[in-house]
Design an enzyme around this catalytic site. Sequence first.
Site, PDB file in Angstrom:
ATOM      1  N   ASN A  22      -0.516  -1.253  10.598  1.00  0.00           N
ATOM      2  CA  ASN A  22       0.348  -2.204   9.746  1.00  0.00           C
ATOM      3  C   ASN A  22       1.954  -1.062  10.447  1.00  0.00           C
ATOM      4  O   ASN A  22       2.287  -0.092  10.453  1.00  0.00           O
ATOM      5  CB  ASN A  22       0.347  -0.794   8.318  1.00  0.00           C
ATOM      6  CG  ASN A  22       1.548  -2.009   7.330  1.00  0.00           C
ATOM      7  OD1 ASN A  22       2.167  -2.233   7.801  1.00  0.00           O
ATOM      8  ND2 ASN A  22       1.588  -0.646   6.303  1.00  0.00           N
ATOM      9  N   LYS A  62       4.642  -2.346  10.252  1.00  0.00           N
ATOM     10  CA  LYS A  62       6.165  -2.075   8.627  1.00  0.00           C
ATOM     11  C   LYS A  62       7.321  -2.135   9.173  1.00  0.00           C
ATOM     12  O   LYS A  62       7.188  -3.812   9.861  1.00  0.00           O
ATOM     13  CB  LYS A  62       6.018  -0.592   8.540  1.00  0.00           C
ATOM     14  CG  LYS A  62       4.805   0.091   7.583  1.00  0.00           C
ATOM     15  CD  LYS A  62       4.854   1.014   7.030  1.00  0.00           C
ATOM     16  CE  LYS A  62       3.305   1.904   6.659  1.00  0.00           C
ATOM     17  NZ  LYS A  62       3.435   2.786   6.088  1.00  0.00           N
ATOM     18  N   HIS A  94       1.063  -3.404  -1.000  1.00  0.00           N
ATOM     19  CA  HIS A  94       1.162  -2.111  -0.145  1.00  0.00           C
ATOM     20  C   HIS A  94       1.932  -1.677  -1.172  1.00  0.00           C
ATOM     21  O   HIS A  94       2.632  -2.405  -1.910  1.00  0.00           O
ATOM     22  CB  HIS A  94       1.439  -2.388   1.252  1.00  0.00           C
ATOM     23  CG  HIS A  94       1.649  -1.327   2.241  1.00  0.00           C
ATOM     24  ND1 HIS A  94       2.601  -0.139   1.638  1.00  0.00           N
ATOM     25  CD2 HIS A  94       1.167  -0.997   2.636  1.00  0.00           C
ATOM     26  CE1 HIS A  94       2.503   1.014   2.295  1.00  0.00           C
ATOM     27  NE2 HIS A  94       1.186   0.632   2.954  1.00  0.00           N
ATOM     28  N   GLU A 147       4.330   0.341  -0.847  1.00  0.00           N
ATOM     29  CA  GLU A 147       5.801   0.278  -0.819  1.00  0.00           C
ATOM     30  C   GLU A 147       6.167  -1.158  -1.057  1.00  0.00           C
ATOM     31  O   GLU A 147       7.786  -1.251  -1.515  1.00  0.00           O
ATOM     32  CB  GLU A 147       5.879  -0.138   1.050  1.00  0.00           C
ATOM     33  CG  GLU A 147       5.787   1.461   1.499  1.00  0.00           C
ATOM     34  CD  GLU A 147       5.943   1.684   3.053  1.00  0.00           C
ATOM     35  OE1 GLU A 147       5.483   0.722   3.579  1.00  0.00           O
ATOM     36  OE2 GLU A 147       5.204   3.128   3.587  1.00  0.00           O
ATOM     37  N   GLU A 173      -5.163   4.062  -0.649  1.00  0.00           N
ATOM     38  CA  GLU A 173      -4.455   4.547   0.380  1.00  0.00           C
ATOM     39  C   GLU A 173      -3.461   5.103  -0.979  1.00  0.00           C
ATOM     40  O   GLU A 173      -3.031   4.433  -1.638  1.00  0.00           O
ATOM     41  CB  GLU A 173      -3.282   3.649   1.162  1.00  0.00           C
ATOM     42  CG  GLU A 173      -3.752   2.614   2.011  1.00  0.00           C
ATOM     43  CD  GLU A 173      -2.320   1.790   2.987  1.00  0.00           C
ATOM     44  OE1 GLU A 173      -2.146   2.373   3.671  1.00  0.00           O
ATOM     45  OE2 GLU A 173      -1.329   1.748   2.962  1.00  0.00           O
ATOM     46  N   GLY A 182       2.370   8.371   4.657  1.00  0.00           N
ATOM     47  CA  GLY A 182       3.658   8.971   5.877  1.00  0.00           C
ATOM     48  C   GLY A 182       4.282  10.580   5.887  1.00  0.00           C
ATOM     49  O   GLY A 182       4.620  11.023   6.814  1.00  0.00           O
ATOM     50  N   SER A 217      -1.548   8.664   6.467  1.00  0.00           N
ATOM     51  CA  SER A 217      -1.544   9.899   7.778  1.00  0.00           C
ATOM     52  C   SER A 217      -3.078   9.513   8.702  1.00  0.00           C
ATOM     53  O   SER A 217      -3.322  10.446   8.685  1.00  0.00           O
ATOM     54  CB  SER A 217      -1.346  10.728   6.624  1.00  0.00           C
ATOM     55  OG  SER A 217       0.130  11.057   6.535  1.00  0.00           O
TER      56      SER A 217
HETATM   57  P1  13P Z   1       0.892   6.102   7.257  1.00  0.00           P
HETATM   58  O1  13P Z   1      -0.256   6.181   8.652  1.00  0.00           O
HETATM   59  O2  13P Z   1       1.931   6.484   8.372  1.00  0.00           O
HETATM   60  O3  13P Z   1       0.806   7.431   7.149  1.00  0.00           O
HETATM   61  O4  13P Z   1       1.202   5.247   6.719  1.00  0.00           O
HETATM   62  C1  13P Z   1      -0.287   3.745   5.799  1.00  0.00           C
HETATM   63  C2  13P Z   1       0.256   2.693   5.685  1.00  0.00           C
HETATM   64  O5  13P Z   1       0.808   2.735   4.638  1.00  0.00           O
HETATM   65  C3  13P Z   1      -0.512   1.723   6.150  1.00  0.00           C
HETATM   66  O6  13P Z   1      -0.396   1.065   5.340  1.00  0.00           O
END
Ligand code: 13P
Length: 242
Positions: A8, A10, A93, A95, A160, A166, A205
């Site tokens: 992803n 983002k 997601h 976010e 997740e 992150g 992560s």
């Molecule tokens: P990270 O791997 O940067 O922690 O992000 C995970 C994520 O949100 C994937 O959709």
Amino acid sequence: MRRLIAGNWKMNLLRAEAEPLLASLCAGAAGLECDLLVCPPATLLSLAAMALSGSPIALGGQDCHAAARGAHTGDIAAPMLRDAGARYVIVGHSERRADHRETDADVRAKAEAAVAAGLVPIVCVGESESERMAGRAESVVGRQLDLSLPDGFAGAIAYEPVWAIGTGRIPSAEEIASMHLHIRSRLTGRFGAAGAAVRILYGGSVKPDNAGSLLRLPEVGGALVGGASLDAVSFLAIARAG
Ligand code: 13P
């Protein structure tokens, strides 16, 4: 079940950054024993579709609207993603749930739109840190699954934990295994045999140094990778661990 390793991206990367990354992924993808997927921002979909054509790497979107077309400025419809070469789309997601106040009902409608357009939805679920501290992680995720998944669900789930995204922090192996078993039992409880075939990805992560142990946990059918998917060496190392 073949594992799915999904990147992803983002809201990252410009064309000049995406081109060498895609070229390196194509060069490194041969002979992998997992399915590989990249989900770039919408601006890079057609560039990525061209770069990935003829490679085993699939393309996905990061979100879609619940409607197939119409007056929704700035949004992207599932048939548009399909038309741009996507086969998958991430929905729900954390976010987007946070930044755009998406509800479980919104996520369900998006997943339905994805399936109607011929895309495989990857539905994200996960608890916050305070919910885990309060011992509510499984009930929160269970409720998200109940309300976010359409009837007859045919897609993938990404577990997740919000606090692991992150941050470099991940749940213990026992916590991940127990959540994935919980998700599997909810899926088979509602969808029967079809629920046993759903891939349940872990995200949050995931890095080359933890991927091997994460991907060997029971019911972990792949990974949804954020930061480490922006680097070809890291992403391919995670894929090799799968
Ligand atoms: P990270 O791997 O940067 O922690 O992000 C995970 C994520 O949100 C994937 O959709």
